[in-house]
Design a protein around this motif. Structure first.
Motif, PDB file in Angstrom:
ATOM      1  N   GLY A  22       0.837  -1.200   0.000  1.00 24.41           N
ATOM      2  CA  GLY A  22       0.000   0.000   0.000  1.00 24.41           C
ATOM      3  C   GLY A  22       0.873   1.250   0.000  1.00 24.41           C
ATOM      4  N   MET A  23       0.463   2.276  -0.720  1.00 19.72           N
ATOM      5  CA  MET A  23       1.224   3.512  -0.780  1.00 19.72           C
ATOM      6  C   MET A  23       0.273   4.694  -0.639  1.00 19.72           C
ATOM      7  N   PHE A  24       0.750   5.748   0.043  1.00 22.95           N
ATOM      8  CA  PHE A  24      -0.066   6.954   0.192  1.00 22.95           C
ATOM      9  C   PHE A  24       0.862   8.163   0.356  1.00 22.95           C
ATOM     10  N   LEU A  25       0.302   9.345  -0.022  1.00 25.85           N
ATOM     11  CA  LEU A  25       1.014  10.625   0.126  1.00 25.85           C
ATOM     12  C   LEU A  25       0.213  11.531   1.041  1.00 25.85           C
ATOM     13  N   LEU A  26       0.901  12.119   2.027  1.00 27.42           N
ATOM     14  CA  LEU A  26       0.281  13.090   2.923  1.00 27.42           C
ATOM     15  C   LEU A  26       0.882  14.463   2.671  1.00 27.42           C
ATOM     16  N   ASP A  27       0.057  15.529   2.845  1.00 23.87           N
ATOM     17  CA  ASP A  27       0.658  16.864   2.845  1.00 23.87           C
ATOM     18  C   ASP A  27       1.162  17.153   4.253  1.00 23.87           C
ATOM     19  N   LYS A  28       1.715  18.339   4.457  1.00 21.23           N
ATOM     20  CA  LYS A  28       2.359  18.627   5.746  1.00 21.23           C
ATOM     21  C   LYS A  28       1.360  18.712   6.894  1.00 21.23           C
ATOM     22  N   LYS A  29       0.063  18.793   6.570  1.00 18.31           N
ATOM     23  CA  LYS A  29      -0.959  18.832   7.614  1.00 18.31           C
ATOM     24  C   LYS A  29      -1.494  17.444   7.945  1.00 18.31           C
ATOM     25  N   GLY A  30      -1.024  16.419   7.203  1.00 12.26           N
ATOM     26  CA  GLY A  30      -1.475  15.054   7.465  1.00 12.26           C
ATOM     27  C   GLY A  30      -2.695  14.658   6.663  1.00 12.26           C
ATOM     28  N   ILE A  31      -3.036  15.446   5.628  1.00 11.58           N
ATOM     29  CA  ILE A  31      -4.187  15.136   4.789  1.00 11.58           C
ATOM     30  C   ILE A  31      -3.733  14.206   3.660  1.00 11.58           C
ATOM     31  N   ILE A  32      -4.536  13.164   3.393  1.00 13.16           N
ATOM     32  CA  ILE A  32      -4.207  12.205   2.343  1.00 13.16           C
ATOM     33  C   ILE A  32      -4.460  12.858   0.984  1.00 13.16           C
ATOM     34  N   ARG A  65      -5.251  10.522  10.649  1.00 16.59           N
ATOM     35  CA  ARG A  65      -5.566  10.055  12.008  1.00 16.59           C
ATOM     36  C   ARG A  65      -6.882   9.279  12.050  1.00 16.59           C
ATOM     37  N   ASN A  66      -7.713   9.432  10.995  1.00 16.46           N
ATOM     38  CA  ASN A  66      -8.969   8.677  10.942  1.00 16.46           C
ATOM     39  C   ASN A  66      -8.745   7.196  10.650  1.00 16.46           C
ATOM     40  N   PHE A  67      -7.503   6.818  10.303  1.00 20.03           N
ATOM     41  CA  PHE A  67      -7.265   5.452   9.858  1.00 20.03           C
ATOM     42  C   PHE A  67      -6.150   4.759  10.648  1.00 20.03           C
ATOM     43  N   VAL A  68      -5.726   5.320  11.769  1.00 18.97           N
ATOM     44  CA  VAL A  68      -4.654   4.699  12.558  1.00 18.97           C
ATOM     45  C   VAL A  68      -5.074   4.595  14.013  1.00 18.97           C
ATOM     46  N   GLU A  69      -4.489   3.625  14.675  1.00 20.77           N
ATOM     47  CA  GLU A  69      -4.734   3.472  16.107  1.00 20.77           C
ATOM     48  C   GLU A  69      -3.653   4.168  16.921  1.00 20.77           C
ATOM     49  N   GLU A  70      -2.467   4.298  16.320  1.00 18.83           N
ATOM     50  CA  GLU A  70      -1.327   4.845  17.039  1.00 18.83           C
ATOM     51  C   GLU A  70      -1.603   6.280  17.470  1.00 18.83           C
ATOM     52  N   LYS A  71      -1.221   6.591  18.706  1.00 24.00           N
ATOM     53  CA  LYS A  71      -1.380   7.957  19.205  1.00 24.00           C
ATOM     54  C   LYS A  71      -0.226   8.857  18.769  1.00 24.00           C
ATOM     55  N   GLU A  72       0.885   8.269  18.478  1.00 22.57           N
ATOM     56  CA  GLU A  72       2.052   9.057  18.076  1.00 22.57           C
ATOM     57  C   GLU A  72       1.793   9.694  16.716  1.00 22.57           C
ATOM     58  N   GLU A  73       2.025  11.017  16.637  1.00 21.36           N
ATOM     59  CA  GLU A  73       1.831  11.732  15.381  1.00 21.36           C
ATOM     60  C   GLU A  73       3.071  11.571  14.517  1.00 21.36           C
ATOM     61  N   PHE A  74       3.142  10.440  13.841  1.00 20.47           N
ATOM     62  CA  PHE A  74       4.325  10.143  13.024  1.00 20.47           C
ATOM     63  C   PHE A  74       4.416  11.096  11.833  1.00 20.47           C
ATOM     64  N   TYR A  75       3.280  11.752  11.489  1.00 15.14           N
ATOM     65  CA  TYR A  75       3.242  12.659  10.353  1.00 15.14           C
ATOM     66  C   TYR A  75       3.586  14.102  10.754  1.00 15.14           C
ATOM     67  N   ASN A  76       3.802  14.367  12.035  1.00 10.98           N
ATOM     68  CA  ASN A  76       4.102  15.717  12.520  1.00 10.98           C
ATOM     69  C   ASN A  76       5.390  16.236  11.882  1.00 10.98           C
ATOM     70  N   PRO A  77       5.383  17.462  11.299  1.00  6.82           N
ATOM     71  CA  PRO A  77       6.599  18.016  10.687  1.00  6.82           C
ATOM     72  C   PRO A  77       7.794  18.050  11.627  1.00  6.82           C
ATOM     73  N   LYS A  78       7.530  18.196  12.919  1.00  2.00           N
ATOM     74  CA  LYS A  78       8.633  18.271  13.883  1.00  2.00           C
ATOM     75  C   LYS A  78       9.405  16.946  13.949  1.00  2.00           C
TER      76      LYS A  78
END
Length: 587
Positions: A435-445, A469-482
């Protein structure tokens, strides 16, 4: 005066003469006739010249007038003399009575002649202008005993004089306020008159200019001979010198001004009038515009795109070398200037892939007079170009049109290769088992492939545009720019996504951040490997491992008991039988 002459003639007629005086009587008769003729001529002269004679008593101010004066005042001489002071006062205009009275008193008191112009009122109430000459009347001893003189109607002359003054005032005002610097020049080049604008232009005052300076004193040396030659030709009537020409004027401060001079000779005189327009600032603007235009042409000449500039009259104004090269023209660009648009179309027509259709299309573009940008045009030899049509208008008025052609043949080939490559790699991505996906810097697919949507039991359209975030269980914001940095790839083993039913999907998530040319974080690429089957086998193995451990512990206990108490055989066999049943059940 009139009555005295008549009385003397009457006395001569009534006298009785003897024979010896017959000859004298004959002479008197002839004198009478001569005097009558003189009187008639005098009256005729008064009538023609509109004048009359008058006398004034210095004490009573009672006037005595000739017939001519009666006539020009509109009164009948036979109707009786206007011989009273008040009669005279009503004839002289009230505004001028004191003026007339003081003038006569001056003559009486000083014995000197005087001249004045007064207004008088005729019998018909019209106002006329009279020129009065007053002289003292003296006795044989030289004593002033009255005032005598002439009165001439100069109304027409005064009217002309007033009109002349009005005209002079009008033209002086026009000369002064014409808006351009103007001077009136005499035959010898002396400045007779200058207006305020010329004062400003030259820096000299009217007092310094008028009647004192020659225009030659303000002309630059290299222009002087030319202007003197024009001046001479204008005075002598040799040929026709130009009425308008440019020259250079030096003002009082020594600054040089560029002047447009218009010179006209005043008919019937040796004088000329010159109007001078300061072109200095205009010349600077023209020079700036010319520099800008040259720079513009230089830029166009060196452009990679072919350039053709056509005037509003459909005349070629400019073409660059790239245009000549692109359309296979043997002429240099400067030889194309001046051609009509039709002539130019004939020259380039056969370069187009579809010549007739293209010429028709070009004519339609011009007639519509709307910008056409980025139009692809096909030429012979497999060439492709982008054509721009730019109509040039200033304040709504057409000022020409610009055609640009940019060869994109190689670009089209590269775009085709890129399109083929993109289609190839898109196929690979879409058909990938990961599976492959692209997110923008705000985490939008922003993109995902079919495998990613299938993994979570969604369609692609249901997921694109939603937050990850609507599709993951993890609480860690792995997509956060920081949490992202260039050239960093992060792997998350056992990452849990949530499918449509809220069930966990076990995956290995690999995250690759994306940064732009300014090294700004713009999003990331996620690659997802489904490990649900592997995770299920692992859990089943662990479960079996726990059961086997229990069985081993049970058997060890049974064996231990067997060793301890060999006499309890029945019990031990029973336990062994139960233990093997348990093994068979969980195998």
């Amino acid at each position: 005066m009139k009555n005295n002459v008549k009385n003397k003639i009457s006395d001569l007629e009534n006298k009785k003469f003897g024979p010896e005086l017959d000859n004298d009587a004959e002479k008197i008769k002839k004198l009478e006739i001569t005097l009558k003729n003189i009187e008639n001529k005098f009256k005729e002269a008064e009538s023609i010249a509109h004048f009359g004679f008058w006398e004034l008593d210095p004490v009573t101010l009672v006037p005595t007038w000739t017939d001519g004066l009666y006539n020009i005042l509109g009164y009948d001489p036979a109707g009786g003399d206007l011989n009273q002071y008040y009669d005279q006062k009503k004839i002289i205009h009230p505004d001028d009575w004191d003026y007339f009275y003081n003038a006569t008193q001056t003559v009486i008191n000083t014995g000197k002649n005087t001249e004045i112009v007064i207004m008088v009122i005729r019998q018909d109430s019209s106002v006329r202008f009279f020129h009065i000459i007053a002289k003292p009347k003296n006795d044989e001893n030289g004593k002033v005993i009255g005032v005598k003189g002439t009165a001439q109607d100069i109304t027409e002359l005064k009217t002309i004089e007033n009109r002349l003054k009005e005209s002079e005032t009008f033209y002086k005002t026009l000369f002064e306020h014409t808006g351009t610097a103007s001077i009136l020049v005499d035959d010898d080049t002396t400045i007779i008159m200058a207006n305020t604008q010329f004062e400003k232009l030259s820096g000299y005052s009217k007092e310094e200019l008028e009647g004192k300076m020659s225009w030659k004193e303000m002309v630059l040396k290299e222009d002087l001979e030319m202007i003197e030659n024009y001046h001479y030709m204008r005075r002598k009537g040799i040929k026709n010198p130009p009425g308008s020409y440019e020259t250079q004027l030096i003002n009082k401060e020594g600054n040089i001004r560029i002047i447009l001079t218009n010179v006209t000779r005043i008919p019937g005189t040796k004088k000329s009038i010159a109007s001078l327009t300061d072109l200095t600032e205009l010349k600077k603007i023209e020079e700036t515009l010319q520099t800008t235009l040259n720079r513009f042409y230089s830029i166009l000449s060196n452009m990679r795109a072919s350039v053709l500039l056509v005037t509003e009259e459909s005349i070629v104004e400019f073409a660059n070398q790239a245009f000549c090269d692109y359309f296979h023209l043997s002429e240099p660009p400067e030889d194309l200037t001046g051609l009509t648009a039709s002539e130019m179309l004939k020259k380039i027509k056969n370069v187009y892939h579809y010549p007739d259709d293209e010429i028709t299309h070009i004519q339609e573009i011009v007639s519509q007079w709307e910008p056409v940008i980025g139009e692809e045009v096909y030429l012979k030899g497999g060439k492709t170009c982008i054509r721009d049509f730019i109509p040039i208008s200033v304040r709504g008025k057409p000022y020409g049109r610009l055609w640009l052609h940019l060869d994109i043949t190689e670009r089209v080939k590269m775009e085709k290769k890129l399109s083929d490559s993109e289609r190839h790699y898109r196929y690979i991505v879409e058909k990938s088992s990961a599976g492959m996906f692209l997110l923008d810097k705000k985490g939008i697919i922003r993109y995902l492939n079919e495998q990613m949507a299938h993994l979570l039991n969604y369609s692609k359209n249901e997921m694109i545009g939603r937050h990850i975030r609507n599709f993951v269980e993890e609480k860690e914001e792995f997509y956060n720019p920081k949490n992202q940095s260039p050239n960093q790839i992060i792997r998350f083993d056992g990452f849990k996504f949530l499918n449509r039913h809220g069930e966990k999907s076990w995956t290995i998530l690999t995250v690759s951040p994306i940064f732009n040319s300014e090294k700004e974080y713009t999003g990331f690429l996620g690659i997802v490997t489904d490990i649900a089957l592997q995770k299920g086998l692992e859990e089943a193995f662990l479960e079996r491992e726990d059961i086997l451990t229990d069985i081993i512990y049970d058997m060890m206990e049974i064996l231990n008991n067997m060793v301890i108490d060999e006499n309890e055989t029945e019990f031990n066999n029973k336990d062994i039988s139960n233990t093997f049943k348990k093994i068979m059940k969980n195998s």
